[in-house]
Motif scaffolding. Sequence first.
Motif, PDB file in Angstrom:
ATOM      1  N   LEU A   1       0.838  -1.201   0.000  1.00 15.48           N
ATOM      2  CA  LEU A   1       0.000   0.000   0.000  1.00 15.48           C
ATOM      3  C   LEU A   1       0.874   1.253   0.000  1.00 15.48           C
ATOM      4  O   LEU A   1       1.874   1.301   0.710  1.00 15.48           O
ATOM      5  CB  LEU A   1      -0.835   0.048   1.278  1.00 15.48           C
ATOM      6  CG  LEU A   1      -1.906  -1.017   1.427  1.00 15.48           C
ATOM      7  CD1 LEU A   1      -2.340  -1.083   2.876  1.00 15.48           C
ATOM      8  CD2 LEU A   1      -3.082  -0.674   0.534  1.00 15.48           C
ATOM      9  N   PRO A   2       0.510   2.262  -0.758  1.00 21.08           N
ATOM     10  CA  PRO A   2       1.325   3.495  -0.765  1.00 21.08           C
ATOM     11  C   PRO A   2       1.489   4.077   0.645  1.00 21.08           C
ATOM     12  O   PRO A   2       2.569   4.550   0.988  1.00 21.08           O
ATOM     13  CB  PRO A   2       0.518   4.450  -1.639  1.00 21.08           C
ATOM     14  CG  PRO A   2      -0.400   3.600  -2.428  1.00 21.08           C
ATOM     15  CD  PRO A   2      -0.632   2.334  -1.679  1.00 21.08           C
ATOM     16  N   ASN A   3       0.438   4.002   1.449  1.00 21.71           N
ATOM     17  CA  ASN A   3       0.563   4.574   2.806  1.00 21.71           C
ATOM     18  C   ASN A   3       1.561   3.803   3.659  1.00 21.71           C
ATOM     19  O   ASN A   3       2.279   4.378   4.464  1.00 21.71           O
ATOM     20  CB  ASN A   3      -0.789   4.570   3.524  1.00 21.71           C
ATOM     21  CG  ASN A   3      -1.753   5.515   2.861  1.00 21.71           C
ATOM     22  OD1 ASN A   3      -2.101   5.313   1.710  1.00 21.71           O
ATOM     23  ND2 ASN A   3      -2.142   6.567   3.568  1.00 21.71           N
ATOM     24  N   THR A   4       1.585   2.485   3.472  1.00 19.67           N
ATOM     25  CA  THR A   4       2.547   1.696   4.247  1.00 19.67           C
ATOM     26  C   THR A   4       3.958   2.057   3.829  1.00 19.67           C
ATOM     27  O   THR A   4       4.850   2.188   4.658  1.00 19.67           O
ATOM     28  CB  THR A   4       2.367   0.185   3.986  1.00 19.67           C
ATOM     29  OG1 THR A   4       1.031  -0.083   3.691  1.00 19.67           O
ATOM     30  CG2 THR A   4       2.853  -0.626   5.121  1.00 19.67           C
ATOM     31  N   VAL A   5       4.135   2.190   2.524  1.00 20.23           N
ATOM     32  CA  VAL A   5       5.460   2.515   2.013  1.00 20.23           C
ATOM     33  C   VAL A   5       5.935   3.840   2.614  1.00 20.23           C
ATOM     34  O   VAL A   5       7.049   3.938   3.132  1.00 20.23           O
ATOM     35  CB  VAL A   5       5.431   2.621   0.472  1.00 20.23           C
ATOM     36  CG1 VAL A   5       6.750   3.130  -0.053  1.00 20.23           C
ATOM     37  CG2 VAL A   5       5.111   1.265  -0.137  1.00 20.23           C
TER      38      VAL A   5
ATOM     39  N   ASP B   1     -11.410  -1.762  -4.747  1.00 17.77           N
ATOM     40  CA  ASP B   1     -10.942  -0.572  -4.038  1.00 17.77           C
ATOM     41  C   ASP B   1      -9.957  -1.038  -2.970  1.00 17.77           C
ATOM     42  O   ASP B   1     -10.327  -1.770  -2.049  1.00 17.77           O
ATOM     43  CB  ASP B   1     -12.141   0.140  -3.393  1.00 17.77           C
ATOM     44  CG  ASP B   1     -11.691   1.157  -2.376  1.00 17.77           C
ATOM     45  OD1 ASP B   1     -10.801   1.939  -2.710  1.00 17.77           O
ATOM     46  OD2 ASP B   1     -12.196   1.133  -1.241  1.00 17.77           O
ATOM     47  N   MET B   2      -8.694  -0.653  -3.122  1.00 17.93           N
ATOM     48  CA  MET B   2      -7.648  -1.228  -2.255  1.00 17.93           C
ATOM     49  C   MET B   2      -7.801  -0.846  -0.792  1.00 17.93           C
ATOM     50  O   MET B   2      -7.438  -1.600   0.092  1.00 17.93           O
ATOM     51  CB  MET B   2      -6.255  -0.853  -2.769  1.00 17.93           C
ATOM     52  CG  MET B   2      -5.815  -1.643  -3.985  1.00 17.93           C
ATOM     53  SD  MET B   2      -6.066  -3.438  -3.852  1.00 17.93           S
ATOM     54  CE  MET B   2      -4.756  -3.896  -2.742  1.00 17.93           C
ATOM     55  N   GLU B   3      -8.343   0.343  -0.557  1.00 20.49           N
ATOM     56  CA  GLU B   3      -8.482   0.738   0.846  1.00 20.49           C
ATOM     57  C   GLU B   3      -9.545  -0.122   1.547  1.00 20.49           C
ATOM     58  O   GLU B   3      -9.349  -0.606   2.649  1.00 20.49           O
ATOM     59  CB  GLU B   3      -8.840   2.218   0.939  1.00 20.49           C
ATOM     60  CG  GLU B   3      -8.697   2.718   2.352  1.00 20.49           C
ATOM     61  CD  GLU B   3      -9.056   4.184   2.483  1.00 20.49           C
ATOM     62  OE1 GLU B   3      -8.691   4.967   1.589  1.00 20.49           O
ATOM     63  OE2 GLU B   3      -9.719   4.518   3.475  1.00 20.49           O
TER      64      GLU B   3
ATOM     65  N   PHE C   1       0.575  -4.360   9.043  1.00 18.53           N
ATOM     66  CA  PHE C   1      -0.687  -3.807   8.554  1.00 18.53           C
ATOM     67  C   PHE C   1      -0.848  -3.997   7.049  1.00 18.53           C
ATOM     68  O   PHE C   1      -1.847  -3.611   6.476  1.00 18.53           O
ATOM     69  CB  PHE C   1      -0.770  -2.299   8.864  1.00 18.53           C
ATOM     70  CG  PHE C   1      -1.062  -2.001  10.305  1.00 18.53           C
ATOM     71  CD1 PHE C   1      -1.750  -2.901  11.097  1.00 18.53           C
ATOM     72  CD2 PHE C   1      -0.652  -0.802  10.872  1.00 18.53           C
ATOM     73  CE1 PHE C   1      -2.022  -2.623  12.428  1.00 18.53           C
ATOM     74  CE2 PHE C   1      -0.915  -0.513  12.202  1.00 18.53           C
ATOM     75  CZ  PHE C   1      -1.601  -1.433  12.978  1.00 18.53           C
ATOM     76  N   ASP C   2       0.153  -4.543   6.389  1.00 21.66           N
ATOM     77  CA  ASP C   2       0.115  -4.626   4.938  1.00 21.66           C
ATOM     78  C   ASP C   2       0.349  -6.066   4.466  1.00 21.66           C
ATOM     79  O   ASP C   2       1.424  -6.619   4.667  1.00 21.66           O
ATOM     80  CB  ASP C   2       1.208  -3.706   4.366  1.00 21.66           C
ATOM     81  CG  ASP C   2       1.111  -3.584   2.857  1.00 21.66           C
ATOM     82  OD1 ASP C   2       0.841  -4.602   2.193  1.00 21.66           O
ATOM     83  OD2 ASP C   2       1.301  -2.473   2.348  1.00 21.66           O
ATOM     84  N   PRO C   3      -0.664  -6.660   3.816  1.00 20.13           N
ATOM     85  CA  PRO C   3      -0.509  -8.063   3.409  1.00 20.13           C
ATOM     86  C   PRO C   3       0.667  -8.276   2.453  1.00 20.13           C
ATOM     87  O   PRO C   3       1.409  -9.255   2.603  1.00 20.13           O
ATOM     88  CB  PRO C   3      -1.814  -8.396   2.688  1.00 20.13           C
ATOM     89  CG  PRO C   3      -2.719  -7.246   2.849  1.00 20.13           C
ATOM     90  CD  PRO C   3      -1.966  -6.098   3.437  1.00 20.13           C
ATOM     91  N   VAL C   4       0.841  -7.397   1.499  1.00 18.83           N
ATOM     92  CA  VAL C   4       1.907  -7.621   0.509  1.00 18.83           C
ATOM     93  C   VAL C   4       3.281  -7.449   1.146  1.00 18.83           C
ATOM     94  O   VAL C   4       4.189  -8.260   0.954  1.00 18.83           O
ATOM     95  CB  VAL C   4       1.744  -6.668  -0.697  1.00 18.83           C
ATOM     96  CG1 VAL C   4       2.919  -6.801  -1.639  1.00 18.83           C
ATOM     97  CG2 VAL C   4       0.447  -6.975  -1.420  1.00 18.83           C
ATOM     98  N   LEU C   5       3.408  -6.398   1.953  1.00 16.43           N
ATOM     99  CA  LEU C   5       4.694  -6.161   2.610  1.00 16.43           C
ATOM    100  C   LEU C   5       5.028  -7.312   3.569  1.00 16.43           C
ATOM    101  O   LEU C   5       6.158  -7.802   3.602  1.00 16.43           O
ATOM    102  CB  LEU C   5       4.643  -4.823   3.365  1.00 16.43           C
ATOM    103  CG  LEU C   5       5.947  -4.264   3.879  1.00 16.43           C
ATOM    104  CD1 LEU C   5       6.976  -4.143   2.769  1.00 16.43           C
ATOM    105  CD2 LEU C   5       5.721  -2.890   4.508  1.00 16.43           C
ATOM    106  N   THR C   6       4.041  -7.759   4.327  1.00 14.61           N
ATOM    107  CA  THR C   6       4.257  -8.890   5.241  1.00 14.61           C
ATOM    108  C   THR C   6       4.680 -10.122   4.457  1.00 14.61           C
ATOM    109  O   THR C   6       5.675 -10.773   4.789  1.00 14.61           O
ATOM    110  CB  THR C   6       2.955  -9.212   6.018  1.00 14.61           C
ATOM    111  OG1 THR C   6       2.597  -8.076   6.783  1.00 14.61           O
ATOM    112  CG2 THR C   6       3.140 -10.397   6.941  1.00 14.61           C
TER     113      THR C   6
END
Lengths: 286, 306
Positions: free
Chosen positions: A18-22, A106-108, A45-50
């Motif tokens: 997510l851009p916000n996580t980044v 919607d990603m959010e 908080f971020d599935p992809v980052l995790t």
Amino acid sequence: MSSIHDLVSKEIDKLPPLPNTVMKVVELCKDPNLKPRDLNKVISFDPVLTGKALKLINSAYYALTEKVSSIVRAIIMLGFNTVKNLALTTAVLGQVEKMGSIGALDMEGFWRHCLGVGVLAKKIAAATGEDPKNIEEYFIAGLLHDIGKIVLNKAISEDYLQVIKKSDMEEKPLIECEKELLTIDHIDVARNICSKWNLSDDLEQAILFHHNPLECNDKSRKVVYCVNVANIWCNQNSIGFSGNMGPKEIDKKILNFLGISEADIYNWENEIEKRIRDASVFLKIS
Amino acid sequence: MKLRFWGVRGSIPTPGDTTVKYGGNTTCLEIRGDNDELLIIDAGTGIKPLGDFIMKYDAPHNPLDIEILLSHTHWDHIQGFPFFAPAYLASSKITVYGPVNFSEKLEDILIGDFNMKYFPIRLQELRAKIEFKELQESTFKIGKFNISSTYLNHPILDLGYRIEYNGKIIVTMFDTEPYRNTFADDLDVDDMDEFDRQVFEEAQDEVNKRIAKQKEHAQDADILIYDSQYKEDEYNTKLGWGHSYIEYAVRSASEANVKKLALFHHDPMRNDRSVDEFQNSAIKFAKSIGFESEIFCARERLEVVI
């Protein structure tokens, strides 16, 4: 012409966080007094980052004898700096890949769904007496359960929009609409991701069997059941949006196995919403 | 097996008239098998005199085939490498092993030593055939040496080695500090919310696992060479720096039933007299917990037959 399978397969390695996580990872990592607790929070908080961070942690770079299923354990095992650099690298690389991607989901809303399932799966595990030291894995399992949808949403967004519409119009489970229109579903995609990401058995089982929980391995039964219940409940109660407009009912056999009732879950609703709100504030999402 | 210390100092070389007894070179160990097979641990400035010794002792007889295991790539553990004379012999073969982080290459890190701005020779210009091998937690063989490596607790990836040869065991554990639950920092452990509590418990479980793994790594060693940069009261102000203290070293040796403990990686601020005092404190502490094995502060050129 590339088949849907090819398109999806190519997309797996390019999944964006997510851009916000980044932004939050980059911001936190500038702070020399950053605490492991805060780094763990933002990654988890971020599935992809995790998922990507766990992929790297479990990769040949570290050759760990046991697969690591949480960022907390990785921070103790490999050290805070190692995990910090790894998160930063994963986040920033993902950000570059993100350019120009427009999806049907919607990603959010989708993120809220994943987080809700993670928080609830963890809550159910705690309520059923799971050892606190294992509970983070339930959260991660919930967070990652729909990872296949992120790929479909990004790789074939036009087609996926039709799938979501069909689920909405016919009030039919999304997974069935995926199979009908695309010939593959988000579990097929997730199977591919799990083999590439080298996730632990429990995480893999939770991701692959959250729609067919009775078919999972005995060893992972509890985590699969917790994620199954949490997923259906969040869909039924519109905690975020997963694209699934025709969720099934929660199986009573599964609730009996876990020793909880739907009424118990309703009692935790405020807490689940608070956790999602806290995460939104932390990540500065509207 | 024989073990010889060529550099015992941590952080920065510390020459001078107050460090003549223990020496001022940074970390380097020479290990010899019963047939003189050579294994080197670390390439701090101690590898310079070791290289000179090898040129006199080994080089005249056979082409050199040297294996160097790096604990990690911090400066004080690699800075002697450009001055290692065998690397300038065309007949030498040198293999360097060490841990690196995600996306790094060991060779690229060592090239930093040979940047023209710091040193006039490039790594590619060394005449020896040099190979670099990235290393993780693993078990492997070098000749008759059976080696296993374990991650230690340092700000970058760092490996401890357990070297077994003909039934004898040498174990290295530097640079490292005690594993602790960093998820409790700035929190009141008795007053956490449920979320923090669960994370704390999970982290504690991992800390306990790592401590058990460290004990297993050192178990029944004939000699354990352990990071002992500080005393306990000093360590408490240096949490997270990646170094241990003498009381912890003694306790770890005792729990792992170690036969000999070498206190290692002396702080550059310590002169000979204070290292002597360190040794006495460690021995006194060992007595207080009933640990009776030999304890000494490592010093340059000291040879220990295992």
